[in-house]
Design a protein around this motif. Sequence first.
Motif, PDB file in Angstrom:
ATOM      1  N   ALA A 258       0.671  -0.940   0.076  1.00  0.00           N
ATOM      2  CA  ALA A 258      -0.277   0.165   0.249  1.00  0.00           C
ATOM      3  C   ALA A 258       0.802   1.160   0.092  1.00  0.00           C
ATOM      4  O   ALA A 258       0.656   1.660  -0.860  1.00  0.00           O
ATOM      5  CB  ALA A 258      -0.776  -0.194   1.436  1.00  0.00           C
ATOM      6  N   PHE A 259       2.235   0.909   0.578  1.00  0.00           N
ATOM      7  CA  PHE A 259       3.019   2.346   1.213  1.00  0.00           C
ATOM      8  C   PHE A 259       3.574   2.604  -0.784  1.00  0.00           C
ATOM      9  O   PHE A 259       4.170   3.920  -0.947  1.00  0.00           O
ATOM     10  CB  PHE A 259       3.862   2.154   2.084  1.00  0.00           C
ATOM     11  N   MET A 262       1.224   4.529  -3.737  1.00  0.00           N
ATOM     12  CA  MET A 262       0.874   5.264  -2.932  1.00  0.00           C
ATOM     13  C   MET A 262       2.142   6.010  -3.147  1.00  0.00           C
ATOM     14  O   MET A 262       2.194   7.598  -3.501  1.00  0.00           O
ATOM     15  CB  MET A 262       0.770   6.162  -0.957  1.00  0.00           C
ATOM     16  N   ARG A 265       2.199   6.363  -6.581  1.00  0.00           N
ATOM     17  CA  ARG A 265       0.606   7.450  -7.107  1.00  0.00           C
ATOM     18  C   ARG A 265       1.418   8.537  -7.596  1.00  0.00           C
ATOM     19  O   ARG A 265       1.158   9.691  -8.438  1.00  0.00           O
ATOM     20  CB  ARG A 265       0.009   7.448  -6.513  1.00  0.00           C
ATOM     21  N   GLU A 266       2.078   9.148  -6.653  1.00  0.00           N
ATOM     22  CA  GLU A 266       2.541  10.346  -6.544  1.00  0.00           C
ATOM     23  C   GLU A 266       4.499  10.661  -7.222  1.00  0.00           C
ATOM     24  O   GLU A 266       4.115  11.260  -8.229  1.00  0.00           O
ATOM     25  CB  GLU A 266       3.578  10.111  -4.667  1.00  0.00           C
ATOM     26  N   SER A 274       5.708  14.217  -6.129  1.00  0.00           N
ATOM     27  CA  SER A 274       6.377  13.367  -5.803  1.00  0.00           C
ATOM     28  C   SER A 274       7.631  13.954  -4.665  1.00  0.00           C
ATOM     29  O   SER A 274       7.236  13.547  -3.463  1.00  0.00           O
ATOM     30  CB  SER A 274       6.946  12.665  -6.569  1.00  0.00           C
ATOM     31  N   HIS A 336      -1.136  10.272   6.065  1.00  0.00           N
ATOM     32  CA  HIS A 336      -1.587   9.229   5.410  1.00  0.00           C
ATOM     33  C   HIS A 336      -2.705   8.187   5.480  1.00  0.00           C
ATOM     34  O   HIS A 336      -3.191   7.218   4.390  1.00  0.00           O
ATOM     35  CB  HIS A 336      -0.979   8.242   6.197  1.00  0.00           C
ATOM     36  N   ASN A 337      -4.133   9.045   5.552  1.00  0.00           N
ATOM     37  CA  ASN A 337      -4.985   8.212   5.654  1.00  0.00           C
ATOM     38  C   ASN A 337      -5.561   7.107   6.153  1.00  0.00           C
ATOM     39  O   ASN A 337      -6.074   6.653   5.674  1.00  0.00           O
ATOM     40  CB  ASN A 337      -5.826   8.366   3.960  1.00  0.00           C
ATOM     41  N   LEU A 339      -3.162   4.739   6.011  1.00  0.00           N
ATOM     42  CA  LEU A 339      -2.364   3.914   5.428  1.00  0.00           C
ATOM     43  C   LEU A 339      -1.421   3.173   6.695  1.00  0.00           C
ATOM     44  O   LEU A 339      -1.975   2.801   7.848  1.00  0.00           O
ATOM     45  CB  LEU A 339      -1.625   4.566   5.000  1.00  0.00           C
TER      46      LEU A 339
END
Length: 481
Positions: A258-259, A262, A265-266, A274, A336-337, A339
């Motif tokens: 998941a990290f 993320m 995506r950045e 980024s 980080h919502n 994460l």
Amino acid sequence: MAEKHSPQQLKMNFSGENPLASRLRSGEFSILVEYDSPQQEQPLESALAPGKAIAQRIKGHPLVAGMAVTDRLRGEDTHDPVHLAETLTDIAGKPVLLHVSGKGSDTKRIQDLLARAASGGISNILAVTGDRSDKHPPKGPLGRVPKHPVGYRDSVNIVRDAAQTDSPFLVGAAVSPYKYNPTDQYLQYYKMMRKLASGAEFLVSQAGWDMKKLQELQWFLQMRERDVPVIARVMLLSAEDIAHMHEGFLPGVTVSRAFIAMLQRESNINATQSLAAQLQRIGLQVAGCKLLGYSGVQLAGIRDERTLTMVLKRVEETVASLQSYPDWVAAWNEHHNDLQFAPAADAYYAFRNLLDPAQQMYNPDACPMSERPFPKPSRKDLLRAATLRILFAPKVSPSLKQAVQTVICRGCTSAPTCEWQYSAFLCPAACPKQLVYGACGGSGDKGRCEFGHTTCFFHRVLAVMASRHELDLMEAEVPSD
């Protein structure tokens, strides 16, 4: 009941005029900027130019204590780290923390590095075993990993090597809190305690992003009543790093999918986005480390003076704006919502209630430990350990020990028989680095050896020690020669 600690950085009692030691003693939160020793294929002057610019930039910066120079981080054929450390010290006018790596190192290389460091005025040493060498032969047809031609000097040995010199080195050791099963995590903590017992005076953590794990390390030390300064290694990632993170870009650096997703995506938006996201994250990490009681941070992955300027500006702003632990926890979670930084749903954390806004420092009543049993040893390992414990006893004649070693261990001479007690009398040759005093930090998230052929050898050692109720032996001091 364990002693309760204030959230301030630990105040140690080092002696001498070492500026880094003085900052650790006073509790002044400090930043070190990491510089990787370049490969010899790069001309020294051009390779050193970014490091010189960084050293010039930190010269008058009050928050930056100095630089850290790595040794053989990317491979064995690097420029001389002692020369680099001396050059950067002269430019910055600030101390350098010299990493001394056991990768491809024998006693002679370590002693030579330490002697030249002392003569060059380098007073701060970080002992690291090092990851898999680029000169280590590949696995054979039967999946066996041959010896490295030179070998690996264990960080415990390097701590002792530095302590035995006539120079007043401030000696530190590395530890990885980013392990997600109990066996791997306690192997790290037990060896950390062994390093401290054997002479290490401060710690530097492996790089990572899971702030629960950084709090776990502090709580473990507080639970054990070890007031030792800890510097957290915090990493800025390049676009190339992000692109290769799914391949395990650095041994021992464990991150969740998941990290990684993320970060990618950045990165896919554009380089500016980024970098902006990373600057915000690194500012939050540094602010969190300060509130968690760390003595400082070591900034890794910074390759030029311009990027360093942006990082330092963001760090100063974030530290100034987040001065309470509950506010920092809220800011970290909001960014980080929720994460998940752990690589698996059943990831192990040694304590409950980590990153609870109401629980900043360790309290045995509010911070219960997570109970999860260690694996059981095999009958073969138990029998071998019991038999060799008797046959390798001090009173047994050397000739008999040699005969036993030849028959039972197929002539393995990876370690003197007097040292086998540290590996539960299991043959250290089963570790590709032939370590005796404990695991390195290179295992994967499921305990897989970084060489990829099997589970870390020290899983077996821990299982035997636990079954015999002798876990205290895994962190006992290794006496000087």
